[in-house]
Write an enzyme that holds these catalytic residues in place. Structure first.
Site, PDB file in Angstrom:
ATOM      1  N   HIS A 100       7.902 -10.723  49.430  1.00  0.00           N
ATOM      2  CA  HIS A 100       8.161 -10.362  48.030  1.00  0.00           C
ATOM      3  C   HIS A 100       8.556 -11.659  47.313  1.00  0.00           C
ATOM      4  O   HIS A 100       9.159 -12.549  47.939  1.00  0.00           O
ATOM      5  CB  HIS A 100       9.355  -9.424  47.879  1.00  0.00           C
ATOM      6  N   ASP A 103      12.044 -12.682  47.994  1.00  0.00           N
ATOM      7  CA  ASP A 103      12.392 -13.044  49.381  1.00  0.00           C
ATOM      8  C   ASP A 103      12.341 -14.558  49.556  1.00  0.00           C
ATOM      9  O   ASP A 103      13.019 -15.103  50.423  1.00  0.00           O
ATOM     10  CB  ASP A 103      11.370 -12.501  50.412  1.00  0.00           C
TER      11      ASP A 103
HETATM   12  C1  XLS Z   1      10.063  -0.119  51.834  1.00  0.00           C
HETATM   13  C2  XLS Z   1       8.772  -0.744  51.944  1.00  0.00           C
HETATM   14  C3  XLS Z   1       8.705  -2.202  51.537  1.00  0.00           C
HETATM   15  C4  XLS Z   1       7.287  -2.601  51.311  1.00  0.00           C
HETATM   16  C5  XLS Z   1       7.089  -3.827  50.484  1.00  0.00           C
HETATM   17  O1  XLS Z   1      10.306   0.967  52.321  1.00  0.00           O
HETATM   18  O2  XLS Z   1       8.305  -0.559  53.250  1.00  0.00           O
HETATM   19  O3  XLS Z   1       9.352  -3.009  52.466  1.00  0.00           O
HETATM   20  O4  XLS Z   1       6.617  -2.766  52.521  1.00  0.00           O
HETATM   21  O5  XLS Z   1       7.662  -3.716  49.242  1.00  0.00           O
END
Ligand code: XLS
Ligand code: NI
Ligand code: NI
Length: 437
Positions: A100, A103
């Site tokens: 993200h 991140d």
């Molecule tokens: C949350 C999601 C997230 C996505 C990416 O539950 O799994 O981590 O994979 O935003």
């Protein structure tokens, strides 16, 4: 200087090895069903769980030390995470990562400053990628953590917040393309609602589709040729999330004419939260030509939320790999959207978690190969529908019948014979025999 000192490159040592820092089943060059294991299983590291999350839960603070020698919340820390991540992936032989926007850099109050940081860190990542076989699987924008997104991003009630979401998607696409990402994910974090008393569902869904349409247009205009993905999830954080499951998301994409550009990113734990098996959502995606990528994790049947555990359940991995192999593979990969349990706070635990996950999917693949080569399951399924291979059945399959014609046949028939045993227990016993015999 190494961050994970004392941990060497993880090697395949075979099923008898008792070395915790070795693969028992994942043997990357081993050929299975005509392809190398590493080609069947393009694994990815999830930046957020592996490099950012440190064990905080609703009742307590971090247990793991993930400063990697820098002060948290600084660009030095962001770079230290890049160093740690690349060392980690290289030692495990993982070829992809997913991220993200927030991140990879600390978010600033002003988006122009956040974007400048994103430029800086992506330069740094690109530099790291040189000469290393490590690539970006997909990128995404975090449009659920910041309080401004409390009512969603594409589904927000605020036009200003909607603009902000658009700006984040635009920049996340820029960075994904810059890093050569194969995909771009929309996980509808808070795209849903708590109560109909304050929500215009139709309008919110239109606005989400509109944001996706603009993302496709922009992405294609800057040369992004990969897939956009929706990652379905039925609930959490919202009570009702619009992308409930694969079937719902596929219907949504078709309705808004987005189905040519989007595929599914199926997360195991999200499928089970929706009351499905993992393999169900994979099959629904595959038969619609939309099986794109996988978030590889597992939930806990005793807990009703997204526990994001590392995959350990070999039966489920086996069923998953049957779906993936039968669909001809993924266009994306297997992203470990999974985190260590809070009391597993050491660097060794991080490595052992990935070894567990990679070995579990390797076992799943080896088992899928055995089941396919055995052939009994597929043959039974074929026989089960044999009545549609000739006579009136064939005509039905070819869609050349009318209700009147079929009703006339039924009239002549009296009571039809029972449709034949489903033999579920027999088939389950076959699976166990093939796996353990
Ligand atoms: C949350 C999601 C997230 C996505 C990416 O539950 O799994 O981590 O994979 O935003
Ligand atoms: Ni996910
Ligand atoms: Ni999840």
């Amino acid at each position: 200087m190494a961050i994970f000192e004392g941990i060497d490159t993880i090697k395949f040592e075979g099923a008898k090895s008792t070395n915790p820092l070795a693969f028992k089943f994942y043997d990357k060059d081993r050929v299975v069903l005509g392809k190398k294991m590493s080609e069947h299983l393009p694994f990815a590291m999830a930046w957020w769980h592996n490099l950012c999350a440190a064990g905080t839960d609703m009742f307590g603070r971090d247990t793991a030390e993930k400063s990697f020698g820098a002060v948290k919340g600084t660009m030095e820390h962001a770079k230290a995470k890049v160093d740690a991540g690349f060392e980690f992936m290289q030692k495990l032989g993982i070829e992809y990562f997913c991220f993200h926007d927030v991140d990879i850099v600390p978010e600033a109050d002003d988006i122009k400053e956040t974007n400048r940081r994103l430029d800086e860190i992506s330069d740094y990542i690109l530099e790291k990628m040189k000469g290393m076989n490590i690539k970006c699987l997909w990128g995404t924008a975090n449009m659920f953590s910041n309080p401004r997104f409390m009512n969603g991003a594409g589904s927000t009630n605020s036009a200003d917040v909607y603009c902000f979401a658009a700006a984040q998607v635009k920049k996340a696409l820029d960075i994904t393309v810059k890093l050569g990402g194969k995909g771009y994910v929309f996980w509808g974090g808070r795209e849903g609602y708590e109560t109909l008393l304050n929500t215009d569902v139709k309008f919110e869904q239109e606005n989400i589709a509109n944001l996706m349409r603009m993302a496709v247009e922009y992405g294609r205009s800057i040369g992004f040729t990969g897939d956009f993905y929706i990652e379905p999830k039925p609930k959490e954080p919202m009570k009702h999330q619009y992308d409930f499951d694969a079937a719902t998301a596929i219907g949504f994409l078709r309705y808004y004419g987005l189905d040519k550009d989007f595929k599914m990113n199926i997360e195991a734990n999200h499928a089970t939260l929706a009351g499905h098996t993992f393999e169900h959502d994979l099959r629904i995606s595959a038969i619609n030509g939309m099986l794109g990528s996988i978030d590889a994790n597992q939930g806990d049947y005793l807990l009703g939320w997204d526990t994001d555990e590392f995959p350990f359940d070999v039966y489920t991995a086996t069923m998953c790999m049957l779906e993936v192999v039968n669909a001809g593979g993924l266009t994306g990969g297997f992203n470990f959207d999974a985190k260590n349990r809070r009391p597993s706070y050491t660097f060794e635990d991080m490595f052992e978690a990935y070894i567990l996950g990679m070995d579990t999917f390797a076992l799943g693949l080896l088992n899928a190969e055995k089941i396919i080569n055995d052939g009994r399951i597929e043959e039974f399924k074929k026989q089960r529908y044999a009545s549609f291979e000739s006579g009136i059945g064939k005509k039905i399959r070819e869609k050349k019948t009318t209700l009147e014609e079929l009703a006339a046949i039924a009239d002549e028939m009296g009571a039809p014979a029972l449709p034949g045993s489903g033999k579920q227990e027999h088939l389950e016993a076959v699976i166990n025999q093939v796996l353990f015999g």
